[in-house]
Motif scaffolding. Structure first.
Motif, short mmCIF file in Angstrom:
data_model
loop_
_atom_site.label_atom_id
_atom_site.label_comp_id
_atom_site.label_asym_id
_atom_site.label_seq_id
_atom_site.Cartn_x
_atom_site.Cartn_y
_atom_site.Cartn_z
N SER A 118 -3.42 -3.78 -2.29
CA SER A 118 -4.15 -4.70 -1.42
C SER A 118 -5.66 -4.45 -1.50
CB SER A 118 -3.69 -4.52 0.03
OG SER A 118 -3.82 -3.17 0.45
N SER A 151 -6.79 -4.10 5.76
CA SER A 151 -5.62 -4.45 6.56
C SER A 151 -4.31 -4.35 5.78
CB SER A 151 -5.77 -5.88 7.10
OG SER A 151 -5.79 -6.83 6.04
N GLY A 152 -4.40 -4.15 4.45
CA GLY A 152 -3.19 -4.01 3.65
C GLY A 152 -2.66 -2.59 3.68
N GLU A 153 -1.59 -2.36 2.94
CA GLU A 153 -0.91 -1.06 3.00
C GLU A 153 -1.31 -0.11 1.88
OE1 GLU A 153 3.65 0.24 2.38
OE2 GLU A 153 3.31 -0.96 4.19
N THR A 154 -1.63 -0.67 0.68
CA THR A 154 -1.81 0.19 -0.50
C THR A 154 -3.17 -0.02 -1.14
OG1 THR A 154 0.57 0.13 -0.95
CG2 THR A 154 -0.88 0.87 -2.74
N LYS A 171 -5.31 -0.13 8.03
CA LYS A 171 -3.85 -0.11 8.02
C LYS A 171 -3.28 0.55 6.75
CE LYS A 171 -3.71 -2.46 11.86
NZ LYS A 171 -3.38 -1.74 13.13
N LEU A 172 -4.16 1.12 5.93
CA LEU A 172 -3.70 1.73 4.69
C LEU A 172 -2.73 2.87 4.97
CD1 LEU A 172 -7.05 1.86 2.68
CD2 LEU A 172 -5.09 0.37 2.23
N ARG A 173 -1.65 2.90 4.25
CA ARG A 173 -0.66 3.97 4.37
C ARG A 173 -0.36 4.63 3.03
NH1 ARG A 173 -2.43 3.82 8.37
NH2 ARG A 173 -1.58 3.31 10.42
N ARG A 174 -0.91 4.09 1.97
CA ARG A 174 -0.66 4.64 0.64
C ARG A 174 -1.92 4.47 -0.21
NH1 ARG A 174 3.20 1.99 -4.02
NH2 ARG A 174 3.51 3.86 -5.31
N ILE A 220 -0.47 8.96 5.65
CA ILE A 220 -1.06 8.34 4.46
C ILE A 220 -0.65 9.18 3.25
CG2 ILE A 220 -3.18 7.73 3.23
CD1 ILE A 220 -4.52 7.23 5.87
#
Length: 431
Positions: free
Chosen positions: A303, A140-143, A184-187, A257
């Motif tokens: 994350s 659920s985190g971004e990185t 929700k990862l984007r990086r 991503i």
């Protein structure tokens, strides 16, 4: 008649069995033991689920497995259900082909924080290994930060980046596919202590990153050495570096991503309160091929952390073990009289799947020199009597074929199988 016991049903185990058949033909009986009810080890639970062509090597092993002189003995744990010493009483030679199924520890402050995983566990989670199905990584985190500069790091980054549609034709298990679907990862940052010329990544795996529908790989151009220096590299590495040079022309800004390669970056500590939130990183430089710290530190948000820094063999009671190397103590595969090791259990986690074939043939040549015509031991009949006394629930290769049929029958549309991820379910499926 010679009697050989092989512990481990992965590539090293089956290549060794194949070598035994070529060496002795009908004058050998080989029993291949595995603690799981299903064979093929790394092929089933280590190779990436979207690399089905690599998994296809199991068809070669099946030819060996179906020989009348080779038997699969699944659902038997060596050191628990039967000891190495007991097997040595039944078989002329016992060969440990157990691989290196445990993660090399990261061994950094904070490495026990939540949402920090080794690659054996994380890959096992999305590949359906029964030991790791309850891992439940929080996406659920971004990185996400992937530590390591080998193909396993690329596998993890690629799997984290793919869409559900991109998993068509793969055998990724349902619980992982569903979790990735709502990620929700984007990086994704691939962190390496050394530079582009020191990577252990192969061209095919690197090239795959350039064809993802929502993942964009990027390299800081300043991290790339002078292009003239590429001429000194061996051809495969040069091809890999060419991919990195292409990625250096990418901009991950605005990508769904971003897959960022962070070279010359050594993790020093994992930071967070109960769960990882960031990594303290030190900039490095290369001196005599080694990464040395520069004293310049920065924090990288994280994350999720997956450490892909290598593997270790699991010790077996009664077998000398080299703790520093993380493998069985051996001299060219010989451990003790009548006891041998092969593959990663012998040399550590190095080489490709195919590297295990010459390794298996070499160990059989040593065994042939050591055991001659055999010592008239009981072989599988001796083990079978012990198994009956101890009420061991042995799974045969014929049982495995029924499990395989059941996995194929329950597959989602377009997938080759939906693996059972619980041993009890595997046992029930054999009928």
């Amino acid at each position: 008649m010679r009697h050989i016991a092989i512990i481990g049903s992965g590539p090293a185990g089956y290549y060794t069995a194949e070598a035994a058949l070529k060496q002795w033909g009908e004058d050998v009986k080989v029993d291949i033991f595995d603690r799981l009810p299903v064979p093929f080890g790394l092929i089933r639970t280590g190779v990436a689920p979207d690399h089905q062509s690599i998994k296809g090597v199991s068809r070669r092993y099946e030819q060996t497995a179906l020989s009348d002189n080779v038997r699969f003995v699944g659902n038997v744990t060596i050191g628990q259900d039967v000891s190495i010493e007991e097997l040595g009483g039944f078989y002329d030679a016992v060969v440990l082909a157990t691989g290196a199924p445990r993660d090399r520890p990261l061994d950094l402050p904070g490495d026990r924080l939540g949402n920090v995983f080794g690659s054996a566990a994380f890959v096992g989670w999305y590949n359906g290994h029964p030991e790791f199905t309850s891992l439940a990584p929080d996406l659920s985190g971004e990185t996400a930060v992937v530590i390591g500069m080998g193909n396993v790091a690329l596998d993890v980054a690629r799997i984290l980046s793919k869409t559900r549609d991109e998993f068509a034709g793969s055998d990724i298990v349902a619980h992982a596919l569903d979790a990735l679907d709502v990620s929700k990862l984007r990086r994704i940052v691939i962190l390496g202590r050394r530079g582009p010329h020191q990577i252990m990544m192969t061209p095919k795996e690197l090239g795959e990153l350039g064809h993802l529908s929502r993942g964009t790989p990027a390299v800081d151009p300043q991290d790339m050495p002078d292009e003239a220096e590429d001429a000194l590299l061996e051809p495969g590495l040069r091809k890999s570096v060419n991919h990195l040079r292409a990625f250096a022309h990418n901009s991950a800004a605005g990508a769904d991503i971003a897959i960022e390669f962070d070279f010359f970056a050594a993790p020093r500590a994992l930071l967070g309160n109960g769960k990882v939130e960031a990594i303290e990183v030190e900039r490095t430089r290369i001196e005599d091929g080694r990464a040395v710290g520069t004293g310049a530190f920065y924090e990288l948000p994280a994350s999720l952390v997956v450490s892909c820094i290598g593997y270790r063999t699991v010790p077996v009671p009664g077998v000398p073990f080299d703790e520093r190397a993380g493998r069985f103590a051996n001299d060219e595969g010989r451990i003790l009289p009548g006891l041998y090791c092969v593959g990663w259990a012998r040399r550590g986690p190095s080489g490709t799947i195919g590297t295990n074939r010459p390794d298996g043939f070499a160990i059989i040549e040593q065994i042939a020199a050591d055991i001659g015509e055999g010592a008239g031991k009981a072989g599988r009949a001796g083990f079978d009597a012990l198994a009956e006394t101890r009420k061991l629930d042995v799974v045969t290769f014929r049982d495995w074929k029924r499990i395989e049929e059941a996995e194929s029958a329950r597959a989602r549309s377009g997938a080759p199988r939906e693996k059972f991820v619980d041993v009890a379910d595997m046992i029930r499926a054999r009928g």
